[in-house]
Design an enzyme around this catalytic site. Sequence first.
Site, PDB file in Angstrom:
ATOM      1  N   THR A  98      39.591  46.886  50.647  1.00  0.00           N
ATOM      2  CA  THR A  98      38.822  47.741  51.554  1.00  0.00           C
ATOM      3  C   THR A  98      39.829  48.541  52.374  1.00  0.00           C
ATOM      4  O   THR A  98      40.611  47.947  53.125  1.00  0.00           O
ATOM      5  CB  THR A  98      37.940  46.887  52.498  1.00  0.00           C
ATOM      6  OG1 THR A  98      37.102  46.053  51.703  1.00  0.00           O
ATOM      7  CG2 THR A  98      37.076  47.776  53.373  1.00  0.00           C
TER       8      THR A  98
ATOM      9  N   LYS B  68      31.047  51.336  51.093  1.00  0.00           N
ATOM     10  CA  LYS B  68      31.370  50.022  51.683  1.00  0.00           C
ATOM     11  C   LYS B  68      31.341  50.086  53.216  1.00  0.00           C
ATOM     12  O   LYS B  68      30.735  49.233  53.867  1.00  0.00           O
ATOM     13  CB  LYS B  68      32.756  49.595  51.182  1.00  0.00           C
ATOM     14  CG  LYS B  68      33.419  48.480  51.941  1.00  0.00           C
ATOM     15  CD  LYS B  68      33.063  47.127  51.422  1.00  0.00           C
ATOM     16  CE  LYS B  68      33.609  46.044  52.339  1.00  0.00           C
ATOM     17  NZ  LYS B  68      33.267  44.717  51.918  1.00  0.00           N
TER      18      LYS B  68
ATOM     19  N   LYS C  18      37.647  44.844  61.187  1.00  0.00           N
ATOM     20  CA  LYS C  18      38.424  45.777  60.352  1.00  0.00           C
ATOM     21  C   LYS C  18      37.504  46.849  59.753  1.00  0.00           C
ATOM     22  O   LYS C  18      37.790  48.036  59.839  1.00  0.00           O
ATOM     23  CB  LYS C  18      39.121  44.993  59.221  1.00  0.00           C
ATOM     24  CG  LYS C  18      39.794  45.907  58.206  1.00  0.00           C
ATOM     25  CD  LYS C  18      40.251  45.188  56.940  1.00  0.00           C
ATOM     26  CE  LYS C  18      40.663  46.208  55.889  1.00  0.00           C
ATOM     27  NZ  LYS C  18      41.091  45.630  54.626  1.00  0.00           N
TER      28      LYS C  18
END
Length: 293
Positions: free
Chosen positions: A90, A165, A240
Amino acid sequence: MQTRKIGFIGLGNMGAPMAANLAKAGCAVTGFDTAVTAAEGVTMAETAAAAAKGADVVITMLPNGQILRAVAAEVLPAMAEGTLLLDCSTVEVESARAVADLASARGILCVDAPVSGGIGGAAAGTLTFMAGGSEAGFRTAEPLFEIMGQKAVHCGGPGAGQAAKICNNMILGATMIATCEAFALADKLGLDRQKMFDVVSTSSGYSWSMNAYCPAPGIGPQSPADNGYQPGFAAELMLKDLGLSQQAAEAVDADTPMGARAFELYRRFVEEEDGRGKDFSAMLPRFATRRRE
Ligand code: NAD
């Protein structure tokens, strides 16, 4: 599927079980990690370039975009034209696109395919992949997605997987906070938590956070709340992803006030309120012990 040669860079919590599943399915997997790690059935190489040399597909599963860019700069020269670089980390949309440009300049296919499903999904081979890149890249990656996961969506061109995402996780962070603060309010109003679940999970306030991952212990399906809020999906990983969503929003001048607030609440939770190492649903005990600000 014909036996494929895979280079796998980054054999951490997610990468190791993913690489092991590929090896179990008959792929010849050569791995590299800067830490001492291992994965079942995977031969370890001395460098990232050595793991990439001769591979049909190089998979990366790394902590962040800066590391991904450095690893890509090292492995791409070792890869043959027409092979595939498949990044499952990611990272920022910007890094995904920069790496895709580097690959394309060398005639190498590139797909960004971050995952949902966590460590459990990585071990069970039930991850969901959100992919960005060319049709040819996606088709090449598809048999590997089938081994490591249960679903892959081709979201668009380079960076589209990362975009999907971070948008998904921005919704998740905000709905988890909304669910937790509503439980804490319900407590103070004297409403039984089970009754709250019974109503909301079948009413318009329902969400994945409430129905599938209920933050209240002993209520709803089994979740990290039933296990002392051990992750699961750690609060710092949510932080994050919310940070990436805010970085992206700034880059394209998008107004995301709920995402921004969710980022700030998880930042405080992780950095100032002992939330590090706890599941992201541990926002419920946090809210339950707080007073109105
Ligand atoms: P991790 O820290 O366990 O694994 C990352 C691995 O990369 C480590 O083993 C580290 O030593 C290695 N590494 C770092 N720099 C390297 C380099 N230059 N060359 C080779 N290896 C290097 O992290 P993780 O939990 O496996 O997560 C990996 C990625 O997946 C992250 O981008 C994370 O955001 C994402 N992700 C994690 C989860 C989760 O539940 N853990 C869920 C979805 C997505």
